[in-house]
Write a protein that holds these residues in place. Structure first.
Motif, PDB file in Angstrom:
ATOM      1  N   ASP A  42       0.805  -1.208   0.000  1.00  0.00           N
ATOM      2  CA  ASP A  42       0.000   0.000   0.000  1.00  0.00           C
ATOM      3  C   ASP A  42       0.846   1.269   0.000  1.00  0.00           C
ATOM      4  O   ASP A  42       0.301   2.373   0.018  1.00  0.00           O
ATOM      5  CB  ASP A  42      -1.012   0.001   1.150  1.00  0.00           C
ATOM      6  CG  ASP A  42      -0.348  -0.134   2.514  1.00  0.00           C
ATOM      7  OD1 ASP A  42       0.879  -0.305   2.579  1.00  0.00           O
ATOM      8  OD2 ASP A  42      -1.081  -0.079   3.520  1.00  0.00           O
ATOM      9  N   THR A  43       2.166   1.109  -0.031  1.00  0.00           N
ATOM     10  CA  THR A  43       3.071   2.256  -0.176  1.00  0.00           C
ATOM     11  C   THR A  43       4.131   1.913  -1.216  1.00  0.00           C
ATOM     12  O   THR A  43       4.391   0.724  -1.482  1.00  0.00           O
ATOM     13  CB  THR A  43       3.801   2.591   1.147  1.00  0.00           C
ATOM     14  OG1 THR A  43       4.690   1.511   1.473  1.00  0.00           O
ATOM     15  CG2 THR A  43       2.818   2.845   2.293  1.00  0.00           C
ATOM     16  N   VAL A  44       4.748   2.943  -1.771  1.00  0.00           N
ATOM     17  CA  VAL A  44       5.815   2.695  -2.740  1.00  0.00           C
ATOM     18  C   VAL A  44       6.995   2.019  -2.052  1.00  0.00           C
ATOM     19  O   VAL A  44       7.595   1.101  -2.602  1.00  0.00           O
ATOM     20  CB  VAL A  44       6.221   3.997  -3.463  1.00  0.00           C
ATOM     21  CG1 VAL A  44       7.419   3.764  -4.372  1.00  0.00           C
ATOM     22  CG2 VAL A  44       5.043   4.540  -4.270  1.00  0.00           C
ATOM     23  N   ALA A  47      10.149  -2.890  -1.572  1.00  0.00           N
ATOM     24  CA  ALA A  47      10.695  -3.911  -0.673  1.00  0.00           C
ATOM     25  C   ALA A  47      10.407  -5.322  -1.177  1.00  0.00           C
ATOM     26  O   ALA A  47      11.078  -6.273  -0.781  1.00  0.00           O
ATOM     27  CB  ALA A  47      10.142  -3.730   0.738  1.00  0.00           C
ATOM     28  N   GLY A  48       9.449  -5.462  -2.076  1.00  0.00           N
ATOM     29  CA  GLY A  48       9.129  -6.764  -2.638  1.00  0.00           C
ATOM     30  C   GLY A  48      10.088  -7.215  -3.725  1.00  0.00           C
ATOM     31  O   GLY A  48       9.933  -8.305  -4.270  1.00  0.00           O
ATOM     32  N   LEU A  90      14.025  -0.070 -10.278  1.00  0.00           N
ATOM     33  CA  LEU A  90      12.799   0.578  -9.822  1.00  0.00           C
ATOM     34  C   LEU A  90      13.108   1.816  -8.978  1.00  0.00           C
ATOM     35  O   LEU A  90      12.442   2.845  -9.109  1.00  0.00           O
ATOM     36  CB  LEU A  90      11.933  -0.409  -9.034  1.00  0.00           C
ATOM     37  CG  LEU A  90      11.377  -1.578  -9.836  1.00  0.00           C
ATOM     38  CD1 LEU A  90      10.701  -2.579  -8.913  1.00  0.00           C
ATOM     39  CD2 LEU A  90      10.428  -1.098 -10.915  1.00  0.00           C
ATOM     40  N   GLU A  91      14.123   1.722  -8.137  1.00  0.00           N
ATOM     41  CA  GLU A  91      14.512   2.890  -7.336  1.00  0.00           C
ATOM     42  C   GLU A  91      15.023   4.011  -8.239  1.00  0.00           C
ATOM     43  O   GLU A  91      14.749   5.186  -7.987  1.00  0.00           O
ATOM     44  CB  GLU A  91      15.562   2.488  -6.300  1.00  0.00           C
ATOM     45  CG  GLU A  91      14.965   1.659  -5.177  1.00  0.00           C
ATOM     46  CD  GLU A  91      15.992   1.120  -4.203  1.00  0.00           C
ATOM     47  OE1 GLU A  91      17.213   1.178  -4.474  1.00  0.00           O
ATOM     48  OE2 GLU A  91      15.564   0.610  -3.140  1.00  0.00           O
ATOM     49  N   THR A  92      15.734   3.655  -9.305  1.00  0.00           N
ATOM     50  CA  THR A  92      16.192   4.660 -10.265  1.00  0.00           C
ATOM     51  C   THR A  92      14.995   5.339 -10.928  1.00  0.00           C
ATOM     52  O   THR A  92      14.976   6.571 -11.084  1.00  0.00           O
ATOM     53  CB  THR A  92      17.113   4.022 -11.330  1.00  0.00           C
ATOM     54  OG1 THR A  92      18.268   3.500 -10.678  1.00  0.00           O
ATOM     55  CG2 THR A  92      17.527   5.034 -12.387  1.00  0.00           C
ATOM     56  N   MET A 139       0.767  -0.499  -8.442  1.00  0.00           N
ATOM     57  CA  MET A 139       2.119  -0.048  -8.814  1.00  0.00           C
ATOM     58  C   MET A 139       2.339   1.394  -8.374  1.00  0.00           C
ATOM     59  O   MET A 139       1.377   2.128  -8.101  1.00  0.00           O
ATOM     60  CB  MET A 139       2.328  -0.183 -10.317  1.00  0.00           C
ATOM     61  CG  MET A 139       1.473   0.728 -11.162  1.00  0.00           C
ATOM     62  SD  MET A 139       1.744   0.451 -12.922  1.00  0.00           S
ATOM     63  CE  MET A 139       0.106  -0.060 -13.400  1.00  0.00           C
ATOM     64  N   PRO A 140       3.616   1.836  -8.308  1.00  0.00           N
ATOM     65  CA  PRO A 140       3.891   3.230  -7.986  1.00  0.00           C
ATOM     66  C   PRO A 140       3.242   4.156  -9.020  1.00  0.00           C
ATOM     67  O   PRO A 140       3.315   3.917 -10.223  1.00  0.00           O
ATOM     68  CB  PRO A 140       5.423   3.317  -8.040  1.00  0.00           C
ATOM     69  CG  PRO A 140       5.873   1.920  -7.715  1.00  0.00           C
ATOM     70  CD  PRO A 140       4.843   1.043  -8.393  1.00  0.00           C
ATOM     71  N   ALA A 141       2.578   5.175  -8.487  1.00  0.00           N
ATOM     72  CA  ALA A 141       1.834   6.103  -9.334  1.00  0.00           C
ATOM     73  C   ALA A 141       2.178   7.532  -8.918  1.00  0.00           C
ATOM     74  O   ALA A 141       2.390   7.808  -7.740  1.00  0.00           O
ATOM     75  CB  ALA A 141       0.342   5.863  -9.170  1.00  0.00           C
ATOM     76  N   TYR A 142       2.192   8.410  -9.888  1.00  0.00           N
ATOM     77  CA  TYR A 142       2.531   9.810  -9.627  1.00  0.00           C
ATOM     78  C   TYR A 142       1.465  10.693 -10.241  1.00  0.00           C
ATOM     79  O   TYR A 142       1.082  10.515 -11.394  1.00  0.00           O
ATOM     80  CB  TYR A 142       3.921  10.124 -10.200  1.00  0.00           C
ATOM     81  CG  TYR A 142       4.954   9.262  -9.527  1.00  0.00           C
ATOM     82  CD1 TYR A 142       5.611   9.692  -8.383  1.00  0.00           C
ATOM     83  CD2 TYR A 142       5.200   7.967  -9.975  1.00  0.00           C
ATOM     84  CE1 TYR A 142       6.506   8.863  -7.722  1.00  0.00           C
ATOM     85  CE2 TYR A 142       6.080   7.131  -9.314  1.00  0.00           C
ATOM     86  CZ  TYR A 142       6.735   7.601  -8.189  1.00  0.00           C
ATOM     87  OH  TYR A 142       7.599   6.772  -7.516  1.00  0.00           O
TER      88      TYR A 142
END
Length: 115
Positions: free
Chosen positions: A3-5, A10-11, A20-22, A42-45
């Motif tokens: 539920d968080t980026v 961490a997965g 992904l961090e980049t 997924m991470p969303a902006y």
């Protein structure tokens, strides 16, 4: 499902997590006013409450989603990558196209802000 980026990242481990961090750093550096969240798993902006870009990690690629218009604007440069409707696959077998991702995010910022 995370539920968080941070939980999402961490997965993953190793090279996939690094990629992904980049992507995260690149989006936030290019669009510092963007609000980070999770959407569609997924991470969303979002910028000004409008979708900016999304990305996701997979075994063989990073999925990059710059809908609604980011893919059409960069169709020629994305042509070398496998694509789906509104998505492009950036394979782990190649370096991340950092400059291209940055330009797509810049394009999306301008589109959202109407400039």
């Amino acid at each position: 499902m995370a539920d968080t980026v941070d939980g999402y990242l961490a997965g993953f481990d190793g090279e996939v997590r690094s990629r992904l961090e980049t992507m995260r750093e690149l989006v936030l550096a290019t669009a510092p006013d963007a609000v980070e969240s999770m959407a569609y798993g997924m991470p969303a902006y979002k910028l000004d409450k409008k979708p900016l870009v999304y990305f996701a990690g997979f075994d063989k690629h990073v999925g990059f989603y710059a809908t609604p218009n980011g893919h059409e604007a960069f169709a020629e440069e994305f042509a070398r990558y496998k694509q789906g409707k509104g998505s492009v696959q950036l394979p782990h077998t190649e370096p991340l196209p950092i400059d291209l991702v940055r330009r797509v995010v810049e394009f999306r910022v301008a589109a959202v802000r109407g400039s």
